[in-house]
Design a protein around this motif. Structure first.
Motif, short mmCIF file in Angstrom:
data_model
loop_
_atom_site.label_atom_id
_atom_site.label_comp_id
_atom_site.label_asym_id
_atom_site.label_seq_id
_atom_site.Cartn_x
_atom_site.Cartn_y
_atom_site.Cartn_z
N SER A 37 9.35 48.74 46.44
CA SER A 37 9.84 48.24 47.72
C SER A 37 9.92 49.32 48.79
O SER A 37 9.65 49.06 49.97
N ARG A 95 19.48 47.04 45.16
CA ARG A 95 18.23 47.66 44.76
C ARG A 95 18.41 48.27 43.38
O ARG A 95 19.53 48.52 42.94
N SER A 104 13.01 49.41 43.59
CA SER A 104 12.45 48.07 43.73
C SER A 104 13.55 47.06 44.02
O SER A 104 14.65 47.15 43.48
N THR A 156 3.98 47.35 48.71
CA THR A 156 5.44 47.40 48.51
C THR A 156 5.97 46.13 47.84
O THR A 156 7.15 45.83 47.95
#
Length: 209
Positions: free
Chosen positions: A42, A66, A57, A38
């Motif tokens: 993410s 994000r 991400s 991750t």
């Protein structure tokens, strides 16, 4: 008019099936990949479509924000598996065939409901429309089935390093595009079957002859 109720239903089902076919082309969630690294991906989830791959991400993004990163496929990418190439081509063909089926059905229904005198063209155009619907449905069925097979067997894709994607996921599942495509197949095949079932009514003169 009394003999064309199924063909009217075929037009409605064909229209909806064609719309869903088009929608499935644009949905990126054909395959949902679950990854264990991750650092860049993410959320640990990436979406693999037939035109691009996307993931969420937090990398190089301000805290609390994000960003969705997408990498578009090109026709020169050798790492793209055959089932994705097939989906790109066959879905475009299906969209075009579906449009031809709708056009043929509209012409036939116009002659039925508006009393236009081209009666000899009604049955042939319903038949042509039916074949186009069925062909479009088969063009959707092949990539949907093929990609679903790849998902169930957890097949990998050798993404280049610039994609920040692993070559194989920890696990993967079918995304939203696959059930949408399945429904499109069912509607298009039903529409084609209904269109092909049209029989021009026998008139008194025809019976006498």
């Amino acid at each position: 008019v009394s003999t064309s109720h199924l063909q009217l239903a075929a037009f409605a089902l064909g229209t909806l099936g064609w719309i869903l076919c088009t929608v499935s082309m644009g949905i990126v969630e054909w395959r949902v990949w679950h990854v264990d690294n991750t650092t860049v991906i993410s959320s640990g989830v990436a979406w693999v479509g037939i035109w691009k791959v996307c993931f969420i991400s937090y990398h190089h993004v301000s805290p609390g924000y994000r960003e969705q990163f997408c990498h578009k496929f090109s026709g020169y990418d050798s790492f793209i598996p055959r089932e994705i190439y097939a989906a790109q081509g066959l879905l475009l063909i299906a969209m075009f065939m579906g449009l031809l089926g709708l056009a043929a059905t509209i012409f036939a229904l116009k002659n039925v409901y508006m009393g236009i005198t081209h009666k000899t063209l009604i049955a042939p155009f319903f038949l042509v429309g039916g074949f186009f619907y069925i062909f479009a449905g088969l063009c959707v069925l092949i990539p949907v089935s093929w990609n679903f097979y790849s998902v169930t067997h957890n097949q990998s894709i050798a993404f280049p390093p610039s994609y920040y994607m692993p070559s194989s996921p920890v696990a993967q599942e079918a995304g939203a595009a696959i059930p949408v495509g399945i429904v499109a197949v069912i509607l298009l095949l039903l529409s084609g079957t209904f269109s092909l079932s049209y029989r021009f009514p026998m008139t008194a003169n025809t019976i006498t002859k």
